[in-house]
Design a protein around this motif. Structure first.
Motif: not given
Lengths: 163, 345
Positions: A42, B250, B255, B259, B265
């Motif tokens: 992330n 997600c 999130f 996107i 993702y």
């Protein structure tokens, strides 16, 4: 590309590459890597927090962090067809966290190595190869130390020459 | 990529032959001048029908050749070559809130798509086997549908013809299905009779489905005129009798349903029973309502998770939306979430 569309496109490519680089993200913020798989996790969440697509003013930062700032300039227009592009990637660290308990060199030294490996000599930005033009160690303010790396490449100027 | 490779790329981009170069030049000329023409329509969007019908991506057509007859309103359309159009595609004109079905389309020498749209005059609403309510703009008439005006036949009393896009939902319609085809507050139900035609207009990737309906005067206790549904069944009352809840989550805790270009993702299907306990023996399957001509890639990992990634160069998709759906094939339950495409920074 032409009409300065390449500026946003270059920043997209640069930021994507930074976010996908485990070693660099680890030096920026260890919370965004998985040391088991040696992959970022992330890391795109660091955009606008520790990866800035502009010259971020560090005076507002209160905690000791490291971050990257990016700017792109057109210092010279050679002709109607060609212009020079200058990509400046500056790796910054608070002086209190300059020491890293792995690798060789200070935090900004190691971040500079990652940036050099990622971008020096690549040929998908502009045409020709991206060249490292300069690499200076400096300070942004009283507590933030940085390494400013400038890359240069040629780009198309006139839309009739665009791909 | 070295200089020679770039030269080859440049040559291929500009066309490897004189014919290709002319085609690419024509496409470029059309795209440059498209929006300057008075016939350009900047309020046209694809319409995604079915469950939770919604507006899709905007297209940039020229609209011309408008014509009205006794049972239809039609217009001609020309779209850019990248905006692939199929017979059966639905469109929404934001200017007047009208819906249109594409009934003719031709690939004009790989330069553009030219065809014909017919205005929808009704929205058909029905349920699938799991109770999901589906709605489709359609063309309905008291005459048979034909492009040749000499072969149009007026149907008998109490009959209507219905022309719909052919897709995974409409292909499940069967003879005997009942639906309202009436705008009044106390609408009249109709029943599909005869043969459902799925081949006469079977062109391209989609096509049209056509059938005749006859007025059904019998009383059915489950008819819900307030919902526009005949023979209403409660959603989630699937044939298997199992009730599960499906949610799409997600893997990133922060999130926000956006996107970003170039970022992968990961989504997880959370399948639980009414008490919130995980359900064993499930078969979730992910799908999207559009992949924007391959710029948006969905990879179903076949383990209850999927990955979605938007091409990092697809800046034209920023602000566009896509609906991600997860269907649990054992129970038939499903869940959808709308994702918005955003720039990387």
């Amino acid at each position: 590309m032409a009409f300065s569309n390449e500026i946003a496109e270059y920043k997209n490519i640069i930021i994507s590459n930074i976010c996908d680089n485990y070693e660099l993200i680890r030096l920026i913020d260890e919370k965004y890597v998985d040391n088991t798989t040696q992959a970022p996790v992330n890391s795109y969440e660091l955009i606008h927090k520790k990866i800035f697509p502009y010259y971020y003013n560090p005076s507002a930062i209160t905690e000791a962090i490291s971050f990257i700032i990016i700017k792109i300039d057109t210092p010279k227009v050679e002709s109607k067809l060609i212009k020079d592009m200058s990509i400046t990637i500056t790796v910054v660290s608070n002086q209190d966290i300059m020491e890293v308990d792995y690798g060789t060199g200070t935090r900004i030294d190691q971040m500079g190595v990652c940036i050099d490996k990622l971008f020096n000599g690549r040929d998908d930005l502009g045409f020709g190869y991206l060249e490292l033009a300069s690499n200076y160690e400096s300070s942004l303010d009283t507590v933030h130390r940085c390494r400013e790396m400038k890359f240069k490449v040629n780009e198309f100027n006139d839309i009739r020459s665009s791909l | 990529m070295n200089g020679f490779e770039k030269m080859k790329l440049r040559t291929s981009i500009s066309g490897n032959s004189i014919r290709n170069e002319k085609i690419l030049d024509s496409r470029y000329a059309l795209s440059q001048d498209n929006e300057n023409d008075p016939s350009y329509c900047n309020t046209f969007f694809r319409w995604i029908a079915g469950e939770e019908s919604h507006v899709g991506e905007q297209i940039h057509p020229r609209i011309y050749g408008r014509k009205a007859s006794s049972d239809r309103i039609e217009q001609k359309i020309q779209t850019l070559y990248e905006e692939i159009t199929n017979i059966g595609d639905l469109f929404f004109d934001e200017k007047d809130g009208s819906y249109w079905i594409c009934t003719e389309i031709f690939n004009m020498n790989e330069i553009s798509w030219n065809g014909k749209l017919i205005k929808c005059n009704y929205t058909l609403t029905f349920q699938n086997s799991t109770g999901t309510i589906l709605s489709y703009p359609c063309i309905t008439s008291d005459k048979t549908f034909s492009e040749d005006e000499n072969t149009i036949i007026t149907l008998g009393a109490n009959k209507k013809s219905v022309l719909l896009p052919f897709d995974d939902n409409t292909k499940l319609l069967e003879v005997g299905n009942r639906m309202y085809v009436d705008k009044r507050d106390n609408p009249t139900p109709y029943q599909i009779i005869g043969d459902i035609d799925t081949t006469t207009y079977n062109y391209g990737d989609k096509g049209l489905i056509y059938f005749i309906m006859q007025q059904d005067t019998s009383n059915h206790p489950n008819d819900r005129p307030d919902l526009g549904i005949c023979g209403y069944i409660e959603p989630n009352s699937s044939n298997t009798g199992n009730t599960v809840n499906v949610n799409i989550i997600c893997s990133s805790s922060s999130f926000n349903n956006k996107i970003k270009l170039g970022v992968t993702y990961n989504f997880i299907a959370s399948i639980t029973d009414v008490d919130g306990n995980p359900v064993a023996s499930v078969d979730p399957e992910f799908s999207m309502d559009t992949n924007y001509s391959g710029l948006l890639v969905l990879t179903d990992n076949n383990n209850g998770t999927c990955n979605i990634k938007v091409n990092s160069s697809a800046s034209s998709l920023v602000s566009k939306q896509v609906v991600l759906t997860c269907i649990e094939n054992v129970s038939g339950q499903s869940a959808s979430t709308t994702l918005t495409i955003a720039a990387l920074y």
